[in-house]
Design an enzyme around this catalytic site. Sequence first.
Site, PDB file in Angstrom:
ATOM      1  N   HIS A  44       0.847  -1.185   0.000  1.00  0.00           N
ATOM      2  CA  HIS A  44       0.000   0.000   0.000  1.00  0.00           C
ATOM      3  C   HIS A  44       0.886   1.239   0.000  1.00  0.00           C
ATOM      4  O   HIS A  44       2.105   1.168   0.177  1.00  0.00           O
ATOM      5  CB  HIS A  44      -0.931  -0.006   1.211  1.00  0.00           C
ATOM      6  CG  HIS A  44      -2.009  -1.047   1.133  1.00  0.00           C
ATOM      7  ND1 HIS A  44      -3.027  -1.142   2.046  1.00  0.00           N
ATOM      8  CD2 HIS A  44      -2.216  -2.043   0.226  1.00  0.00           C
ATOM      9  CE1 HIS A  44      -3.822  -2.153   1.718  1.00  0.00           C
ATOM     10  NE2 HIS A  44      -3.357  -2.705   0.620  1.00  0.00           N
ATOM     11  N   GLU A  46       1.377   3.690   2.080  1.00  0.00           N
ATOM     12  CA  GLU A  46       2.143   4.000   3.288  1.00  0.00           C
ATOM     13  C   GLU A  46       3.430   3.176   3.351  1.00  0.00           C
ATOM     14  O   GLU A  46       4.495   3.686   3.736  1.00  0.00           O
ATOM     15  CB  GLU A  46       1.286   3.733   4.532  1.00  0.00           C
ATOM     16  CG  GLU A  46       0.035   4.587   4.619  1.00  0.00           C
ATOM     17  CD  GLU A  46      -1.193   3.924   4.014  1.00  0.00           C
ATOM     18  OE1 GLU A  46      -2.289   4.127   4.556  1.00  0.00           O
ATOM     19  OE2 GLU A  46      -1.051   3.183   3.003  1.00  0.00           O
ATOM     20  N   CYS A  72      -5.233   1.449   6.497  1.00  0.00           N
ATOM     21  CA  CYS A  72      -6.029   0.256   6.795  1.00  0.00           C
ATOM     22  C   CYS A  72      -5.605  -0.342   8.133  1.00  0.00           C
ATOM     23  O   CYS A  72      -4.476  -0.178   8.590  1.00  0.00           O
ATOM     24  CB  CYS A  72      -5.895  -0.766   5.670  1.00  0.00           C
ATOM     25  SG  CYS A  72      -4.251  -1.465   5.480  1.00  0.00           S
ATOM     26  N   TRP A 167     -16.001   9.849 -37.868  1.00  0.00           N
ATOM     27  CA  TRP A 167     -16.040  10.209 -36.439  1.00  0.00           C
ATOM     28  C   TRP A 167     -16.841  11.487 -36.279  1.00  0.00           C
ATOM     29  O   TRP A 167     -16.735  12.392 -37.120  1.00  0.00           O
ATOM     30  CB  TRP A 167     -14.645  10.384 -35.863  1.00  0.00           C
ATOM     31  CG  TRP A 167     -13.806   9.162 -35.926  1.00  0.00           C
ATOM     32  CD1 TRP A 167     -12.822   8.867 -36.813  1.00  0.00           C
ATOM     33  CD2 TRP A 167     -13.896   8.041 -35.043  1.00  0.00           C
ATOM     34  NE1 TRP A 167     -12.269   7.642 -36.539  1.00  0.00           N
ATOM     35  CE2 TRP A 167     -12.915   7.116 -35.457  1.00  0.00           C
ATOM     36  CE3 TRP A 167     -14.700   7.731 -33.942  1.00  0.00           C
ATOM     37  CZ2 TRP A 167     -12.721   5.899 -34.823  1.00  0.00           C
ATOM     38  CZ3 TRP A 167     -14.495   6.526 -33.306  1.00  0.00           C
ATOM     39  CH2 TRP A 167     -13.527   5.621 -33.740  1.00  0.00           C
ATOM     40  N   ARG A 181     -11.925   5.058 -20.055  1.00  0.00           N
ATOM     41  CA  ARG A 181     -11.991   3.596 -20.122  1.00  0.00           C
ATOM     42  C   ARG A 181     -10.924   2.981 -19.229  1.00  0.00           C
ATOM     43  O   ARG A 181     -11.172   2.033 -18.481  1.00  0.00           O
ATOM     44  CB  ARG A 181     -11.740   3.116 -21.562  1.00  0.00           C
ATOM     45  CG  ARG A 181     -12.916   3.116 -22.501  1.00  0.00           C
ATOM     46  CD  ARG A 181     -12.501   2.427 -23.798  1.00  0.00           C
ATOM     47  NE  ARG A 181     -13.576   2.418 -24.789  1.00  0.00           N
ATOM     48  CZ  ARG A 181     -13.508   1.796 -25.958  1.00  0.00           C
ATOM     49  NH1 ARG A 181     -12.401   1.118 -26.265  1.00  0.00           N
ATOM     50  NH2 ARG A 181     -14.514   1.834 -26.808  1.00  0.00           N
ATOM     51  N   THR A 193     -24.515  -3.406 -30.136  1.00  0.00           N
ATOM     52  CA  THR A 193     -23.269  -2.737 -30.506  1.00  0.00           C
ATOM     53  C   THR A 193     -22.254  -3.736 -31.032  1.00  0.00           C
ATOM     54  O   THR A 193     -21.527  -3.465 -31.990  1.00  0.00           O
ATOM     55  CB  THR A 193     -22.693  -1.987 -29.287  1.00  0.00           C
ATOM     56  OG1 THR A 193     -23.621  -0.973 -28.889  1.00  0.00           O
ATOM     57  CG2 THR A 193     -21.356  -1.354 -29.612  1.00  0.00           C
ATOM     58  N   ASP A 197     -20.894  -3.069 -34.716  1.00  0.00           N
ATOM     59  CA  ASP A 197     -19.557  -2.484 -34.835  1.00  0.00           C
ATOM     60  C   ASP A 197     -18.415  -3.466 -34.625  1.00  0.00           C
ATOM     61  O   ASP A 197     -17.267  -3.137 -34.934  1.00  0.00           O
ATOM     62  CB  ASP A 197     -19.397  -1.340 -33.825  1.00  0.00           C
ATOM     63  CG  ASP A 197     -20.420  -0.244 -34.027  1.00  0.00           C
ATOM     64  OD1 ASP A 197     -20.897  -0.080 -35.171  1.00  0.00           O
ATOM     65  OD2 ASP A 197     -20.743   0.460 -33.044  1.00  0.00           O
ATOM     66  N   LEU A 201     -13.398  -3.024 -27.635  1.00  0.00           N
ATOM     67  CA  LEU A 201     -13.792  -2.586 -26.299  1.00  0.00           C
ATOM     68  C   LEU A 201     -12.604  -2.595 -25.325  1.00  0.00           C
ATOM     69  O   LEU A 201     -12.738  -2.977 -24.171  1.00  0.00           O
ATOM     70  CB  LEU A 201     -14.935  -3.448 -25.751  1.00  0.00           C
ATOM     71  CG  LEU A 201     -15.977  -2.708 -24.896  1.00  0.00           C
ATOM     72  CD1 LEU A 201     -16.757  -1.729 -25.765  1.00  0.00           C
ATOM     73  CD2 LEU A 201     -16.935  -3.676 -24.222  1.00  0.00           C
ATOM     74  N   GLY A 289     -25.377   1.096 -27.153  1.00  0.00           N
ATOM     75  CA  GLY A 289     -26.304   1.769 -28.037  1.00  0.00           C
ATOM     76  C   GLY A 289     -27.486   2.362 -27.281  1.00  0.00           C
ATOM     77  O   GLY A 289     -27.637   2.189 -26.065  1.00  0.00           O
TER      78      GLY A 289
END
Length: 356
Positions: A44, A46, A72, A167, A181, A193, A197, A201, A289
């Site tokens: 982590h 720390e 934590c 586009w 993303r 979709t 297309d 992804l 979509g």
Amino acid sequence: MTLALQWAAKGLYTTSPNPHIGCVIVKDGRVVGAGVTQAAGRDHAEIQALKDAAARGHDVRGATAYVTLEPCDHFGRTPPCSDALVRAGLGRVVAAMEDPNPLVAGQGMAKLEAAGIAVSSGLLADAAYELNIGFFSRMRRGLPWVRMKSAASLDGMTALHNGQSQWITGAEARADGHAWRARACAILTGIGTVKADDPQLNVRAVDTPRQPRRIVVDSRLDIAPAARVLAGGGTWIAAAVPDANKEAALRAAGAEIIMLPNAAGKVDLAELMRELGRRQINELHVEAGAKLNGSLIREGCVDELLLYLAPTLLGEAQGMFALPPLTSLADQRRLKFHEVQQIGDDVRILARFNPL
């Protein structure tokens, strides 16, 4: 704390399902150590900051640690950070926010205080919250923070009637969309979709050390095993109608089938969100979509819209959301603008349904 937040942002694409946390240790007015939470199961923030200070030859006894989330106080994949800070002899710990995890929830700060370390929290809390909005959502509601992205013309059209859409927005907006993303734990789309297309992804326009999980809502398992969204394996398919032959072919392609039917024989979208929460998805990025977008909004599954609007008009074409007509303005779905910013020639709007 501003510097600690900058360190936390270095883990934006890597720490999930853990929160993105930064830690800066200061002694005699100088930064002597800094760190960011590593991938799950590793140090982590720390611990990284303490190691950094040691590597630079600094004694941290009596120093102040600025950390973007309460240390934590439980054993998970790693030991409690609170214990490490006590052993190191810190004099003061300043946290931006209390940890919403019920396994912590103030206990980390309490342990530090009991050991004689001065503690405080609340510094730059809003910025720390935004950085970990998905983690807070999952801890408080058991649900991911659902962000729905769409790119459209000023009159709200995402594609021509013939499907042409590449586009509408510019290269800068598209790259910015890939950055959103990349910070998500998973990206969700619908079978419509995929058929129209055949998207990959994945994240391509920005560098990222890990790709988000891909999820397809496909009630009848109509997706082809050769679909690009399945390439590389690991894709989850949310379905509603069992079909042994289709399921076998999709599993052979590396996909996992999640059966979540509702009474109408469609995928139970609300239950899907709960399942994703159980699977430790903090932020869910939706690129679908109009039909699935509308269904998710109607079911109350969307927290935030991420909209890119181009300075153009397309006229009658395909819209962003398939929502039923209203007979009264009293029934309109209200959002709150969270942020509006120009990205290249386009405008990016963040608008929220459900502020936590």
